[in-house]
Design a protein around this motif. Structure first.
Motif, PDB file in Angstrom:
ATOM      1  N   VAL B  14       0.841  -1.202   0.000  1.00 49.68           N
ATOM      2  CA  VAL B  14       0.000   0.000   0.000  1.00 49.68           C
ATOM      3  C   VAL B  14       0.878   1.255   0.000  1.00 49.68           C
ATOM      4  CG1 VAL B  14      -1.791   1.260   1.236  1.00 49.68           C
ATOM      5  CG2 VAL B  14      -1.828  -1.221   1.201  1.00 49.68           C
ATOM      6  N   VAL B  15       1.927   1.252   0.827  1.00 58.61           N
ATOM      7  CA  VAL B  15       2.841   2.396   0.864  1.00 58.61           C
ATOM      8  C   VAL B  15       3.499   2.578  -0.504  1.00 58.61           C
ATOM      9  CG1 VAL B  15       4.998   3.265   1.848  1.00 58.61           C
ATOM     10  CG2 VAL B  15       3.258   2.296   3.341  1.00 58.61           C
ATOM     11  N   GLY B  16       3.871   1.465  -1.138  1.00 52.66           N
ATOM     12  CA  GLY B  16       4.485   1.540  -2.461  1.00 52.66           C
ATOM     13  C   GLY B  16       3.578   2.224  -3.473  1.00 52.66           C
ATOM     14  N   VAL B  17       2.291   1.884  -3.458  1.00 51.63           N
ATOM     15  CA  VAL B  17       1.342   2.514  -4.377  1.00 51.63           C
ATOM     16  C   VAL B  17       1.215   4.006  -4.059  1.00 51.63           C
ATOM     17  CG1 VAL B  17      -1.065   2.582  -5.123  1.00 51.63           C
ATOM     18  CG2 VAL B  17       0.063   0.384  -4.778  1.00 51.63           C
ATOM     19  N   VAL B 236      18.111   0.686   6.976  1.00 52.37           N
ATOM     20  CA  VAL B 236      17.372   1.941   6.823  1.00 52.37           C
ATOM     21  C   VAL B 236      18.345   3.070   6.465  1.00 52.37           C
ATOM     22  CG1 VAL B 236      15.903   3.606   7.992  1.00 52.37           C
ATOM     23  CG2 VAL B 236      15.603   1.182   8.427  1.00 52.37           C
ATOM     24  N   GLN B 237      19.509   3.071   7.115  1.00 52.72           N
ATOM     25  CA  GLN B 237      20.505   4.098   6.822  1.00 52.72           C
ATOM     26  C   GLN B 237      20.987   4.007   5.370  1.00 52.72           C
ATOM     27  OE1 GLN B 237      20.207   6.428   8.944  1.00 52.72           O
ATOM     28  NE2 GLN B 237      22.283   6.656   9.653  1.00 52.72           N
ATOM     29  N   PHE B 238      21.060   2.773   4.879  1.00 52.68           N
ATOM     30  CA  PHE B 238      21.443   2.575   3.483  1.00 52.68           C
ATOM     31  C   PHE B 238      20.426   3.265   2.570  1.00 52.68           C
ATOM     32  CE2 PHE B 238      21.798   0.167  -0.483  1.00 52.68           C
ATOM     33  CZ  PHE B 238      23.165   0.159  -0.655  1.00 52.68           C
ATOM     34  N   GLY B 239      19.150   3.113   2.905  1.00 49.89           N
ATOM     35  CA  GLY B 239      18.102   3.796   2.137  1.00 49.89           C
ATOM     36  C   GLY B 239      18.233   5.304   2.237  1.00 49.89           C
ATOM     37  N   ASN B 240      18.542   5.795   3.448  1.00 49.51           N
ATOM     38  CA  ASN B 240      18.736   7.232   3.626  1.00 49.51           C
ATOM     39  C   ASN B 240      19.898   7.740   2.786  1.00 49.51           C
ATOM     40  OD1 ASN B 240      16.647   7.659   5.396  1.00 49.51           O
ATOM     41  ND2 ASN B 240      17.890   7.189   7.186  1.00 49.51           N
ATOM     42  N   MET B 241      20.937   6.882   2.654  1.00 49.97           N
ATOM     43  CA  MET B 241      22.109   7.295   1.887  1.00 49.97           C
ATOM     44  C   MET B 241      21.763   7.448   0.414  1.00 49.97           C
ATOM     45  SD  MET B 241      25.221   5.138   3.412  1.00 49.97           S
ATOM     46  CE  MET B 241      25.978   5.557   4.954  1.00 49.97           C
ATOM     47  N   LEU B 242      20.879   6.575  -0.084  1.00 49.33           N
ATOM     48  CA  LEU B 242      20.471   6.695  -1.491  1.00 49.33           C
ATOM     49  C   LEU B 242      19.832   8.056  -1.718  1.00 49.33           C
ATOM     50  CD1 LEU B 242      18.924   3.231  -2.371  1.00 49.33           C
ATOM     51  CD2 LEU B 242      21.211   4.076  -2.838  1.00 49.33           C
ATOM     52  N   SER B 243      18.990   8.498  -0.759  1.00 49.15           N
ATOM     53  CA  SER B 243      18.342   9.790  -0.963  1.00 49.15           C
ATOM     54  C   SER B 243      19.300  10.930  -0.648  1.00 49.15           C
ATOM     55  CB  SER B 243      17.062   9.893  -0.138  1.00 49.15           C
ATOM     56  OG  SER B 243      17.359  10.074   1.214  1.00 49.15           O
ATOM     57  N   GLY B 244      20.238  10.708   0.281  1.00 49.12           N
ATOM     58  CA  GLY B 244      21.224  11.743   0.584  1.00 49.12           C
ATOM     59  C   GLY B 244      22.263  11.887  -0.516  1.00 49.12           C
ATOM     60  N   SER B 245      22.316  10.884  -1.414  1.00 47.79           N
ATOM     61  CA  SER B 245      23.346  10.902  -2.455  1.00 47.79           C
ATOM     62  C   SER B 245      23.184  12.095  -3.385  1.00 47.79           C
ATOM     63  CB  SER B 245      23.283   9.608  -3.257  1.00 47.79           C
ATOM     64  OG  SER B 245      22.080   9.568  -4.001  1.00 47.79           O
ATOM     65  N   LEU B 282      10.881   3.258  -3.520  1.00 46.48           N
ATOM     66  CA  LEU B 282      10.603   1.814  -3.451  1.00 46.48           C
ATOM     67  C   LEU B 282      11.759   1.066  -2.792  1.00 46.48           C
ATOM     68  CD1 LEU B 282       8.794   0.903  -6.783  1.00 46.48           C
ATOM     69  CD2 LEU B 282       7.847   1.292  -4.505  1.00 46.48           C
ATOM     70  N   PHE B 283      12.987   1.492  -3.092  1.00 48.60           N
ATOM     71  CA  PHE B 283      14.165   0.924  -2.438  1.00 48.60           C
ATOM     72  C   PHE B 283      14.015   1.027  -0.925  1.00 48.60           C
ATOM     73  CE2 PHE B 283      18.295  -0.695  -3.232  1.00 48.60           C
ATOM     74  CZ  PHE B 283      18.456  -0.733  -4.605  1.00 48.60           C
ATOM     75  N   THR B 288      13.126  -1.096   4.514  1.00 49.69           N
ATOM     76  CA  THR B 288      12.491  -1.068   5.839  1.00 49.69           C
ATOM     77  C   THR B 288      11.684  -2.333   6.077  1.00 49.69           C
ATOM     78  OG1 THR B 288      10.779   0.299   4.832  1.00 49.69           O
ATOM     79  CG2 THR B 288      12.351   1.421   6.242  1.00 49.69           C
ATOM     80  N   LEU B 289      11.081  -2.872   5.016  1.00 48.71           N
ATOM     81  CA  LEU B 289      10.360  -4.140   5.158  1.00 48.71           C
ATOM     82  C   LEU B 289      11.318  -5.236   5.622  1.00 48.71           C
ATOM     83  CD1 LEU B 289       7.831  -5.940   4.646  1.00 48.71           C
ATOM     84  CD2 LEU B 289       8.671  -6.287   2.342  1.00 48.71           C
TER      85      LEU B 289
END
Lengths: 292, 305
Positions: B14-17, B236-245, B282-283, B288-289
């Motif tokens: 649901v979050v993905g949509v 989760v930090q890895f995901g944050n790094m993708l957006s911080g990139s 989505l990443f 987080t899942l």
């Protein structure tokens, strides 16, 4: 009885405040920056926008005593604008955006968190879903994209950051409200027939102030850092406004020979953010329950 | 566990949509996309022509559903500036960003775990306080500024490392250190907190009482338990790094998706922007899942909660 019971408690709190040098130093530093920003015309030696083209790229005395000019304490930029004056006026932008963003996100997040914690059930599910969705969005990319279409003005930056940074407010207020809800005096207020808005406003909200202040300080610091990053990337506050992030961006091409131009605005951001964060930490420590 | 897993998976979908709708709508509700594309000097007729040409005159829902349907088949549309399709653009840049974030995470863990353990062991001493002070100071610095300082110090002044581009692994060192530096404080606090708690527990006292060497107690018994939430947060930090990139890659001109995002945003290349937003979000949803599932698997209390 009440007076004697309150006496030592107040004294202890005062002791906690005075015995916390970080809290005092950060409050003084932040206070000084706020006063300087509010009364910027009194403190700034020059107009921050005035270009004196004969006096370009003059370094401060502590960088190069020979090239320095005593009229410009922190030197001038590539357009001959007094760096100290621009830094002082820049504090206005950082503080204003930080404070307004914190207000917007604080109102949204607190409303959501209190509603989720107080009503639970379906409301809680919806709020949890909104928080999870918000956390999945990359803040900087979303903010950059919105500013690119909507235009880089102070209002747009405040609005987009405010609509993005409410998640921590919601999470913290939710759990704090859940704890309060089960306490006797809230049940008592409901039992004597107080309406839901009344319970929320006069029983719940006043007791949320301390965690609220802590989150607010943290979010204000985050907003200031994000504004600087957006402006640095060219999609935040627009020139010729003296945003500290923008000043770093403008100084980038002179990095090799005039590195102080990058150093000073960055240090200014650092000091302001540090003061706000330490103030928040200090308030948390001073108001935390005994034994923590 | 299965019940918890399925519930969590449903939430992720649901979050993905929701995230896909936001990624798509964002540029359209922020202002007039056609006007932004046409530029400031464009006439009203030009704006209308662009609106029709890119199909922006159709109802938003129709546009969204068409985009989503194609996105499910890995077709994110065409870039307005690059000859490649958006999917190809993202896929060619993604390895650079993943390398950067991976190295950043290794550096962050390399700083935070030893420092966190040390701070927990020397609790309330100057070691502990300096570690916490460093964390507070580190988080107060703007990340782009820290990156520029690294460029100035290690690139321009000392000449040790390249400061721009992504040709060799050496190009990744400075950006990865910058990224890792900002992910480290929260991981360090978590390591410290976990170690402090575990060290006070009964089984550690028992292990000491059995006469096990301190080293074994610390690393085999204590750290192994304290590290579980740190590992979960790492994803989760890895995901944050993708957006911080986006900030770090732009500072170092590293050709990853962050830099691509900044270029695309600056040029209003909206198919690329919404494609990257969708992908990064989505990443994060998937990471987080995985973190939640790992946590629940390791700690049964979470499943019931």
């Amino acid at each position: 009885m009440a007076a004697t019971a309150a006496g030592p408690k107040v004294g202890k709190r005062r002791g906690r405040v005075l015995g916390n040098p970080g809290l005092i130093v950060s409050a003084v530093v932040l206070g000084a920056i706020v006063i300087m920003a509010v009364f910027a015309p009194l403190f700034a030696p020059y107009d921050p926008y005035a270009q004196i083209l004969d006096d370009r790229l003059i370094p401060p005395a502590f960088i190069d005593a020979e090239l320095a000019d005593p009229r410009y304490l922190l030197g001038t930029d590539n357009l001959g604008r007094d760096y100290l004056s621009r830094l002082i006026y820049g504090a206005r932008i950082s503080l204003l955006i930080g404070f307004l963003t914190m207000l917007v996100s604080g109102v949204i997040g607190t409303a959501m968190g209190v509603a989720a914690g107080y009503f639970g059930g379906r409301v809680d599910t919806v709020v949890s879903f909104l928080v999870t969705t918000r956390l999945s969005l990359p803040v900087v990319m979303v903010a950059l994209a919105v500013v690119a279409i909507a235009g880089g003005s102070l209002q747009v930056v405040v609005l987009v950051l405010g609509l993005l940074l409410w998640d921590r407010f919601a999470v913290v207020m939710r759990s704090a409200t859940m704890q309060l809800r089960s306490l006797d005096y809230v049940a008592a207020a409901r039992a004597i027939g107080a309406s839901t808005p009344r319970v929320l406003l006069s029983e719940i909200l006043p007791n949320l102030v301390s965690p609220l202040v802590v989150v607010a300080s943290y979010e204000m610091a985050q907003a200031i850092l994000l504004e600087a990053a957006l402006s640095f990337l060219g999609l935040g506050v627009q020139p010729p406004l003296p945003s500290w992030g923008l000043m770093v961006a403008e100084a980038k091409e002179f990095m090799l020979f005039e590195p102080w131009m990058i150093l000073l605005p960055g240090l200014a951001i650092c000091i302001l953010v540090l003061a706000i964060n330490l103030l928040g930490d200090g308030i948390r420590d001073a108001t935390a329950p005994e034994g923590r | 566990m299965l019940r918890f897993g399925l519930k969590r998976l449903a939430l992720a979908i649901v979050v993905g949509v929701a995230v896909s709708a936001i990624a798509f709508m964002l540029l359209r509700v922020s202002g007039d996309l056609a006007a932004a594309l046409a530029g400031e000097d464009a006439s009203a007729a030009d704006v209308e022509r662009i609106r029709r040409e890119f199909g922006l005159d159709r109802p938003l829902v129709v546009q969204y559903l068409e985009w989503l349907f194609k996105a499910l088949q890995a077709d994110l549309g065409r870039s307005l500036f690059y000859p490649e399709s958006v999917s190809v653009l993202i896929l060619t840049r993604l390895p650079n960003t993943l390398t950067l974030a991976g190295l950043g995470l290794v550096i962050a863990l390399g700083i935070s775990i030893p420092l966190g353990v040390l701070a927990a062991l020397k609790r309330n001493t100057w070691v502990d306080r300096s570690a916490l002070g460093l964390a507070v100071l580190g988080q107060a610095m703007p990340n782009f500024w820290f990156g520029l300082l690294m460029i100035f110090l290690f690139g321009l002044t000392l000449g040790w490392l390249p400061v721009s581009g992504s040709d060799t692994l050496r190009h990744f060192v400075l950006p990865a250190v910058t990224l890792g530096w900002f992910a480290a404080p929260v991981l360090m606090r978590l390591t410290r907190g976990g170690m402090v708690e575990v060290l006070q527990s009964d089984y550690i006292r028992t292990a000491h009482a059995k006469g096990l060497p301190v080293r074994v107690v610390l690393f085999k018994h204590a750290l192994r338990n304290a590290i579980v939430p740190v590992v979960a947060l790492s994803s989760v930090q890895f995901g944050n790094m993708l957006s911080g990139s986006v900030v770090i890659e732009t500072v170092f001109a590293l050709q990853g998706i962050g830099y691509l995002a900044w270029e695309a945003i600056s040029r209003r290349d909206f198919p690329v922007v919404q494609g990257i937003l969708l992908m990064v979000a989505l990443f994060y949803v998937v990471l987080t899942l995985l973190a939640d599932l790992a946590n629940a698997w390791l700690d049964p209390r979470i499943r019931r909660g």
